[in-house]
Design an enzyme around this catalytic site. Structure first.
Site, PDB file in Angstrom:
ATOM      1  CG  ASP A 154      -1.756  -0.939   1.113  1.00 42.82           C
ATOM      2  OD1 ASP A 154      -2.188  -1.552   0.541  1.00 42.82           O
ATOM      3  OD2 ASP A 154      -2.322  -1.834   2.657  1.00 42.82           O
ATOM      4  N   GLY A 155       2.082   1.244   0.481  1.00 40.48           N
ATOM      5  CA  GLY A 155       3.099   2.188   0.485  1.00 40.48           C
ATOM      6  C   GLY A 155       3.038   2.621  -0.380  1.00 40.48           C
TER       7      GLY A 155
ATOM      8  CG  ASP B  49      -1.213   9.720  22.670  1.00 39.80           C
ATOM      9  OD1 ASP B  49      -2.067  10.642  23.739  1.00 39.80           O
ATOM     10  OD2 ASP B  49      -1.596   8.327  22.457  1.00 39.80           O
TER      11      ASP B  49
HETATM   12  N1  LIG Z   1      -1.078   2.323  14.401  1.00 38.38           N
HETATM   13  C1  LIG Z   1      -1.845   2.159  13.831  1.00 38.38           C
HETATM   14  O1  LIG Z   1      -2.227   1.838  12.398  1.00 38.38           O
HETATM   15  C2  LIG Z   1      -0.525   3.105  12.401  1.00 38.38           C
HETATM   16  C3  LIG Z   1      -1.200   3.105  11.022  1.00 38.38           C
HETATM   17  N2  LIG Z   1      -0.417   4.067   9.814  1.00 38.38           N
HETATM   18  C4  LIG Z   1      -0.963   3.976   8.432  1.00 38.38           C
HETATM   19  O2  LIG Z   1       0.288   3.833   7.846  1.00 38.38           O
HETATM   20  C5  LIG Z   1       0.043   4.255   6.610  1.00 38.38           C
HETATM   21  C6  LIG Z   1       1.446   4.243   5.755  1.00 38.38           C
HETATM   22  O3  LIG Z   1       1.369   3.427   5.086  1.00 38.38           O
HETATM   23  P1  LIG Z   1       2.888   2.586   4.845  1.00 38.38           P
HETATM   24  O4  LIG Z   1       3.945   3.993   4.549  1.00 38.38           O
HETATM   25  O5  LIG Z   1       2.803   1.386   4.505  1.00 38.38           O
HETATM   26  O6  LIG Z   1       3.221   2.614   6.580  1.00 38.38           O
HETATM   27  P2  LIG Z   1       3.583   0.666   6.747  1.00 38.38           P
HETATM   28  O7  LIG Z   1       4.482   0.018   6.170  1.00 38.38           O
HETATM   29  O8  LIG Z   1       4.121   1.220   8.446  1.00 38.38           O
HETATM   30  O9  LIG Z   1       1.689   0.194   7.263  1.00 38.38           O
HETATM   31  C7  LIG Z   1       0.708   0.364   8.150  1.00 38.38           C
HETATM   32  C8  LIG Z   1      -0.188  -0.700   7.372  1.00 38.38           C
HETATM   33  O10 LIG Z   1      -0.984  -0.266   6.889  1.00 38.38           O
HETATM   34  C9  LIG Z   1      -1.489  -0.839   5.457  1.00 38.38           C
HETATM   35  N3  LIG Z   1      -2.150   0.251   5.157  1.00 38.38           N
HETATM   36  C10 LIG Z   1      -1.874   1.393   4.441  1.00 38.38           C
HETATM   37  N4  LIG Z   1      -3.448   1.967   4.015  1.00 38.38           N
HETATM   38  C11 LIG Z   1      -4.154   0.780   4.208  1.00 38.38           C
HETATM   39  C12 LIG Z   1      -5.401   1.524   3.435  1.00 38.38           C
HETATM   40  N5  LIG Z   1      -5.886   2.251   2.987  1.00 38.38           N
HETATM   41  N6  LIG Z   1      -6.660   0.017   4.050  1.00 38.38           N
HETATM   42  C13 LIG Z   1      -5.773  -0.639   4.830  1.00 38.38           C
HETATM   43  N7  LIG Z   1      -4.466  -1.044   5.496  1.00 38.38           N
HETATM   44  C14 LIG Z   1      -3.778   0.275   5.280  1.00 38.38           C
HETATM   45  C15 LIG Z   1      -0.356  -1.047   5.335  1.00 38.38           C
HETATM   46  O11 LIG Z   1      -0.409  -2.126   4.546  1.00 38.38           O
HETATM   47  C16 LIG Z   1       0.690  -1.888   6.366  1.00 38.38           C
HETATM   48  O12 LIG Z   1      -0.113  -2.448   7.229  1.00 38.38           O
HETATM   49  C17 LIG Z   1      -0.399   5.800   7.164  1.00 38.38           C
HETATM   50  O13 LIG Z   1      -0.884   6.720   5.950  1.00 38.38           O
HETATM   51  C18 LIG Z   1      -1.097   5.483   8.069  1.00 38.38           C
HETATM   52  O14 LIG Z   1      -3.103   4.882   7.709  1.00 38.38           O
HETATM   53  C19 LIG Z   1       0.754   4.516  10.716  1.00 38.38           C
HETATM   54  C20 LIG Z   1       0.625   4.571  11.677  1.00 38.38           C
HETATM   55  C21 LIG Z   1       0.051   4.392  12.743  1.00 38.38           C
HETATM   56  N1  LIG Z   2      -3.434  10.314  25.630  1.00 38.84           N
HETATM   57  C1  LIG Z   2      -2.943  10.595  27.510  1.00 38.84           C
HETATM   58  O1  LIG Z   2      -4.927  10.226  28.125  1.00 38.84           O
HETATM   59  C2  LIG Z   2      -2.114  10.075  28.055  1.00 38.84           C
HETATM   60  C3  LIG Z   2      -2.559  10.451  28.926  1.00 38.84           C
HETATM   61  N2  LIG Z   2      -0.914  10.312  29.437  1.00 38.84           N
HETATM   62  C4  LIG Z   2      -0.720  10.452  31.525  1.00 38.84           C
HETATM   63  O2  LIG Z   2      -0.514  11.175  31.796  1.00 38.84           O
HETATM   64  C5  LIG Z   2       0.518  10.804  32.834  1.00 38.84           C
HETATM   65  C6  LIG Z   2       1.254  11.552  33.785  1.00 38.84           C
HETATM   66  O3  LIG Z   2       0.686  12.645  34.230  1.00 38.84           O
HETATM   67  P1  LIG Z   2       1.051  13.756  34.852  1.00 38.84           P
HETATM   68  O4  LIG Z   2       2.484  14.116  34.583  1.00 38.84           O
HETATM   69  O5  LIG Z   2      -0.205  14.880  35.172  1.00 38.84           O
HETATM   70  O6  LIG Z   2       1.051  14.872  33.151  1.00 38.84           O
HETATM   71  P2  LIG Z   2      -0.131  16.110  32.327  1.00 38.84           P
HETATM   72  O7  LIG Z   2      -0.185  16.335  32.747  1.00 38.84           O
HETATM   73  O8  LIG Z   2      -0.030  15.728  30.907  1.00 38.84           O
HETATM   74  O9  LIG Z   2      -1.443  14.551  33.088  1.00 38.84           O
HETATM   75  C7  LIG Z   2      -2.380  14.051  32.813  1.00 38.84           C
HETATM   76  C8  LIG Z   2      -3.243  14.101  32.734  1.00 38.84           C
HETATM   77  O10 LIG Z   2      -3.726  12.025  33.177  1.00 38.84           O
HETATM   78  C9  LIG Z   2      -4.578  13.108  34.297  1.00 38.84           C
HETATM   79  N3  LIG Z   2      -3.461  11.454  35.301  1.00 38.84           N
HETATM   80  C10 LIG Z   2      -2.620  11.418  35.808  1.00 38.84           C
HETATM   81  N4  LIG Z   2      -2.942   9.851  36.804  1.00 38.84           N
HETATM   82  C11 LIG Z   2      -4.187  10.045  36.847  1.00 38.84           C
HETATM   83  C12 LIG Z   2      -4.891   8.507  37.677  1.00 38.84           C
HETATM   84  N5  LIG Z   2      -3.783   8.038  38.016  1.00 38.84           N
HETATM   85  N6  LIG Z   2      -6.375   8.697  37.189  1.00 38.84           N
HETATM   86  C13 LIG Z   2      -6.991   9.955  36.862  1.00 38.84           C
HETATM   87  N7  LIG Z   2      -5.624  10.810  35.738  1.00 38.84           N
HETATM   88  C14 LIG Z   2      -4.749  10.701  36.145  1.00 38.84           C
HETATM   89  C15 LIG Z   2      -3.985  14.110  34.807  1.00 38.84           C
HETATM   90  O11 LIG Z   2      -4.864  14.520  36.251  1.00 38.84           O
HETATM   91  C16 LIG Z   2      -4.186  14.504  33.932  1.00 38.84           C
HETATM   92  O12 LIG Z   2      -5.125  15.395  33.663  1.00 38.84           O
HETATM   93  C17 LIG Z   2       0.842   9.690  32.884  1.00 38.84           C
HETATM   94  O13 LIG Z   2       0.617   8.709  33.554  1.00 38.84           O
HETATM   95  C18 LIG Z   2      -0.218   8.736  31.645  1.00 38.84           C
HETATM   96  O14 LIG Z   2      -1.842   8.137  32.333  1.00 38.84           O
HETATM   97  C19 LIG Z   2      -0.103  10.185  29.355  1.00 38.84           C
HETATM   98  C20 LIG Z   2       0.411  10.642  26.858  1.00 38.84           C
HETATM   99  C21 LIG Z   2      -0.389  10.358  27.218  1.00 38.84           C
END
Ligand SMILES: NC(=O)C1=CN([C@@H]2O[C@H](COP(=O)(O)OP(=O)(O)OC[C@H]3O[C@@H](n4cnc5c(N)ncnc54)[C@H](O)[C@@H]3O)[C@@H](O)[C@H]2O)C=CC1
Ligand SMILES: NC(=O)C1=CN([C@@H]2O[C@H](COP(=O)(O)OP(=O)(O)OC[C@H]3O[C@@H](n4cnc5c(N)ncnc54)[C@H](O)[C@@H]3O)[C@@H](O)[C@H]2O)C=CC1
Ligand SMILES: NC(=O)C1=CN([C@@H]2O[C@H](COP(=O)(O)OP(=O)(O)OC[C@H]3O[C@@H](n4cnc5c(N)ncnc54)[C@H](O)[C@@H]3O)[C@@H](O)[C@H]2O)C=CC1
Ligand SMILES: NC(=O)C1=CN([C@@H]2O[C@H](COP(=O)(O)OP(=O)(O)OC[C@H]3O[C@@H](n4cnc5c(N)ncnc54)[C@H](O)[C@@H]3O)[C@@H](O)[C@H]2O)C=CC1
Lengths: 343, 343, 343, 343
Positions: free
Chosen positions: A91-92, A201
């Site tokens: 796909d890439g 995130d």
């Molecule tokens: N956690 C995740 O699922 C993540 C997904 N990606 C995807 O990877 C894509 C880039 O692909 P590559 O350059 O091949 O990187 P890559 O080699 O890291 O592959 C990503 C995977 O996604 C699949 N893929 C790509 N486009 C697709 C589509 N439209 N429908 C179904 N599957 C698909 C590929 O076949 C491969 O399995 C980005 O556009 C993004 O969508 C990128 C980062 C994280």
């Molecule tokens: N997408 C996400 O939800 C992400 C969450 N985090 C969390 O942030 C934490 C670090 O916290 P900070 O240093 O305060 O960073 P931060 O200032 O970035 O705050 C993260 C948020 O998570 C809350 N939080 C932390 N621990 C919690 C718990 N046990 N239950 C409910 N809420 C909670 C905090 O009150 C704050 O609202 C990491 O341990 C991780 O769990 C970190 C990265 C991404």
């Protein structure tokens, strides 16, 4: 005579399905990312086949040290127009082909997998002669896969980058905190109206094509590629009520890093990292006028399937792909555990 | 010059947004489900206002024992055409109004809530005079909310029910095992092509309008109501890979109870239980040619908001609703726990 | 010397893993639901094997018209104690065996599948002789699968039903609106403290064993069966922030139908429908003192696997099952699409 | 007389709830991250109060330029034992306090918020005198919040880092691709047995405490902090069947970056970035013998609540927090849209 579901703004939305490609291609661009032995051999066979079967057709290749024998160097869409793109790989590779035509229209794309088929890979390399024949006999049908155009702005709303510096993506634009440990804060606007402030995130704005890529992993719905729509999927949002949203393709989505965001956001376009957006900076995302016309697998179907309710030529590659994907269906029991080895 | 995403099949898809309603309504149908004191009083005030301000306009009401004074009995769309529907109550009242016009076109609908506003309830009852005025001054804009038409078949594919017995739904068709303890097995076809076999509690086929109703509870995405699309959301599927799917409005979805399904499936249409489908029986679901034209809240906005990027009249009720819904956003902490009483 | 994480309330929580069953069973109860030809033949072979290999051992069967030749009628745990239960069939057969011992302790259970193995089906019927031998040689190890005890109350908090009328479930208690079209409203209490009011299709309180059954379909986590915990999973909740919750096994969960609930709730216990709970009525759910002692597949493992890091006897059936379940893993591409037939 | 659910391996699992702290603290450590004016003033007031009310008690502070007047410099747990930790700030402040005692036992922690209360913030700063009094009068009850201990290995399974270099986390260990555009591949082992290969953005191994932090955003369940369990939650996995898993606290989880992983994985411990793990490297995660003893909010409750069914002292802070979190409950309509401004 209305074209889309929206307002007065001129709409870039294009029909998703066209009937066929009429012209017989005079210039073909081969796109490959890998240069493994099977790929090299497949390209050689392909070149030989084109030169012997379709004399006069020119075959091009990106300007790289490993340009295959029999192919001419291609230096961009402005210098040498292309009638057909042929991709070999995963796909890439198609995503890469799309990026080669980010300034304007994309020629029809014929995509070959080297092994497993896939959502963006309708043909197996072994079938290249048959597929090419269907193109030259005017039997190829296409699916116009929508792309997104992105423009970046600084906090004063001045465009970042040069004018023709627009980005076109086929899967998605993803904003992500990357290696910053902290959540970022992004304000989301739809047609200029504030939708919400996302603490997460990151965020994904995806095409229907991209709905089976990153957006799916992040919890988004699976969207049929012939629908003109934008999918907004949050990545690990703090809010428990932030669900994926689907908008008409006429919508303009603006993502602006909050002034007090604890992290900047890295921008990924179809999986390639580009800018970093800092607090106050923003990106505008909307449907591009330049979709990617992908040649359907059904183009080389021997004869019309008489599946009940589906007329000739209606056989839908995508439904077949999803069918395979959802095979994992029924009770997982009957699937997963069937293979249990007996003790 | 057709531009939609479908095949040769004539498409029922209609534009989602119209600019305004020109005609001045001569006949109004009041729809209410509840007959509480506030509703009775509101209807009386409404009737008095119409009779004094718009003389000659006739006001109708469903034929029920409690027909309000000053209203005439309405015996159906065939006998007495209606220019404007006015609903008073909750979302269920609009769903009911929609069901009164299940055989054909629906007149524009002006919906008043008795308390909290909502996705389907743009106006508060206190504003009825202003809202009515905007209609008669030709300032009302509408959102055509797509409906689904359903046809039921027995195992021999003979249509169940009479010919004009079609059902139209505004939210969704839901198939559910109901009080049967066992999972049911449903085969899903898209445009006649087999998509998958679902083993689950049931399936929902929803409009964009219905995407914030049952489908959302079952894990479906939120879809903007001006998009023409069908949402297929499984209810508690055994398969872990069965995700919600979004199709173009030109698709025909067929749900067929599997021959060996351990349960039949009860059918709910906009929350009203209707048939039971037994193994072998099926339902065809596709976009109806008769949407529900809903008058927008922005119709009575005093003056154009100058929200950056959104031109006059572009203010979108739905974005505002979702904004409220997603207020629950940001870290839940800052919202949920703010109200913590100190010990 | 505290055993659980809780309060002063005597805890019914039992250790999840015991080492082995010492006694050599003198009485065996065969449990089967289906009476298909393969099942009949398997039972006959089993009976013959037991009578010839373990003379003096009595084999019982539920009192049904089709009682197999060579088996005695069993009229309940009070009249005839059982040392070993042998089930033949699917997961439902073990759930049924569990229900036969709802008043007290359950004998060790040896479960045979007739085909595909499963989470609750460690052995294949073809291996019955080997499995039985491992029991009689004292080599069988058990996993105590926790059960839940349920008590029902009327609005005045008087117990509904007779005293020894307690229900024990191995998978879950599920409350569901059933065929009522309306959502129900259920108040949830944890150890008497109000947790929340749920507006939904229903609620599931599941054991770790049941976490791979209905709860999983409704979005719940997969919980290792040796953890002592209760899982509360909402079914299609209106609230977008209602996530599955996991409680210590010492918790008492009370579900009470809200006084203004628009629907009653049907109660399903391990998939069997029992009561209907009306507004004001409630159910108390807590860990039962009587788990189901299930004999592990590893009991008949030829020799200790030398999996790196796992000592002898540490081989965990469940991890192997989950491994199979998650095979669907990696990119779905490489799995789902591998099988794509070429055109 | 073993208490946990596991095998022969000595278990580090400790009871989650203790009744009270008997000793009267002689040395207090103040922990704060921010040095805003309200925090400075609160610390000054706190110091003054301690010195006047509890003469002879020494108050310490981390060795930083801004050490408050009246506090002594603290140079680590080895040099100066601490009887009570007092934190001022957000959840991050408690996580930081935990990290100061990563080599061994943690003293009881009294946590004050400067504003909104929270899951880890039982007390409001205004209540510090009352809270302190409850400690000195022996009335404080604690919740032992489980921690995880992590050890890192190179591809040859040699431990990375020095021996007492163990990490202890209170929320979670998260592995993430960070700013690499590609998915990573991680092999998961449970007690040495291979569970699955995860292709995803990353993986979270969380404590029950951390289940309401990052794991919740990634789709994990909410786990009561008095349960001894590990939660494994995938971040944006490619596999649609990879659901969150809950393991007994006696499990050892090993995460190993796949040899052919396209990305390394950055390691975040309670939100602090530490190592990068490259293909072949791994981390072992298991319950730590050193939980964080957190003083409950109910410690300063004036009198036992007579909530029906809950005995004195049973009032559970966490249930109250979740109750607040789930307030977003009922139909979102009645909550979100209530505030709609009328036009
Ligand atoms: N956690 C995740 O699922 C993540 C997904 N990606 C995807 O990877 C894509 C880039 O692909 P590559 O350059 O091949 O990187 P890559 O080699 O890291 O592959 C990503 C995977 O996604 C699949 N893929 C790509 N486009 C697709 C589509 N439209 N429908 C179904 N599957 C698909 C590929 O076949 C491969 O399995 C980005 O556009 C993004 O969508 C990128 C980062 C994280
Ligand atoms: N997408 C996400 O939800 C992400 C969450 N985090 C969390 O942030 C934490 C670090 O916290 P900070 O240093 O305060 O960073 P931060 O200032 O970035 O705050 C993260 C948020 O998570 C809350 N939080 C932390 N621990 C919690 C718990 N046990 N239950 C409910 N809420 C909670 C905090 O009150 C704050 O609202 C990491 O341990 C991780 O769990 C970190 C990265 C991404
Ligand atoms: N578990 C669930 O979420 C269930 C939801 N429903 C929904 O209830 C609808 C019938 O509604 P009522 O007759 O009022 O029954 P009802 O009085 O049982 O109300 C259902 C709830 O859904 C809300 N609702 C209805 N349509 C909506 C929409 N388009 N967007 C957002 N919220 C909406 C209503 O305001 C009400 O809060 C059905 O069409 C179905 O969508 C029905 C059964 C179960
Ligand atoms: N939407 C859903 O997923 C529903 C699931 N069920 C489940 O069915 C169970 C009753 O089972 P049967 O009598 O066999 O009815 P059934 O024949 O309707 O089978 C239900 C399915 O669940 C599987 N199953 C049962 N217990 C399981 C477990 N502990 N782990 C993994 N899979 C399991 C069975 O193998 C079967 O595939 C109930 O306890 C409930 O958990 C019941 C209704 C709806």
């Amino acid at each position: 005579d209305r074209r889309d579901f929206s307002s007065s703004r001129p709409s870039p939305v294009v029909p998703a399905t066209g009937r066929s490609i009429n012209s017989s291609p005079k210039s073909i661009l081969i796109v490959n990312k890998l240069r493994t032995q099977p790929v090299i051999m497949a390209i050689d066979a392909f070149l030989e086949h084109v030169h012997s079967t379709y004399p006069g057709v020119r075959v091009f290749h990106e300007d790289r040290p490993d340009i295959p024998h029999g192919a001419e160097v291609w230096t961009g869409a402005h210098s040498q127009p292309i009638d057909l793109v042929v991709t070999l790989g995963g796909d890439g590779t198609i995503l890469h082909a799309s990026s080669l035509f980010s300034a304007g229209a994309v020629p029809p794309v014929l995509s070959f997998s080297m092994g497993t088929l896939g959502f963006l890979l309708p043909f197996h390399m072994d079938d290249f002669a048959k597929a090419l024949e269907s193109v030259y006999r005017g039997k190829a049908t296409i699916l116009n896969r929508m792309r997104l155009a992105c423009t970046f702005y600084n906090p004063e709303l001045v465009k970042i980058g040069k004018d023709n510096d627009d980005w076109q993506v086929m899967n998605e634009v993803a904003l992500h905190r990357g290696s910053s440990p902290h959540l970022n804060t992004i304000d989301i606007f739809v047609d200029g109206q504030h939708l919400t402030e996302a603490v997460s995130d990151g965020l994904i704005v995806s095409t229907p094509t991209g709905s089976t890529a990153y957006s799916l992993s992040a919890g988004g719905p699976i969207v049929h590629p012939s629908l003109s729509a934008l999918v907004l999927t949050p990545i690990c949002p703090r809010s428990l009520s932030f669900r994926p949203l689907v908008f008409p393709a006429s919508s303009v989505i603006t993502l602006r890093i909050g002034d007090r965001s604890r992290s900047p956001a890295g921008v990924s376009m179809d999986g390639r990292t580009s800018h970093i957006l800092n607090p106050g900076e923003s990106v505008n995302i909307q449907a591009s006028p330049y979709p990617v016309p992908c040649i359907n697998r059904s183009s080389i179907a021997e004869e019309p399937q008489n599946v009940e309710g589906a007329g000739p030529g209606k056989e839908d590659d995508w439904v077949r792909d999803i069918n395979n994907l959802l095979q994992y269906n029924a009770t997982f029991r009957s699937k997963a555990l069937l293979r249990h080895s007996r003790t």
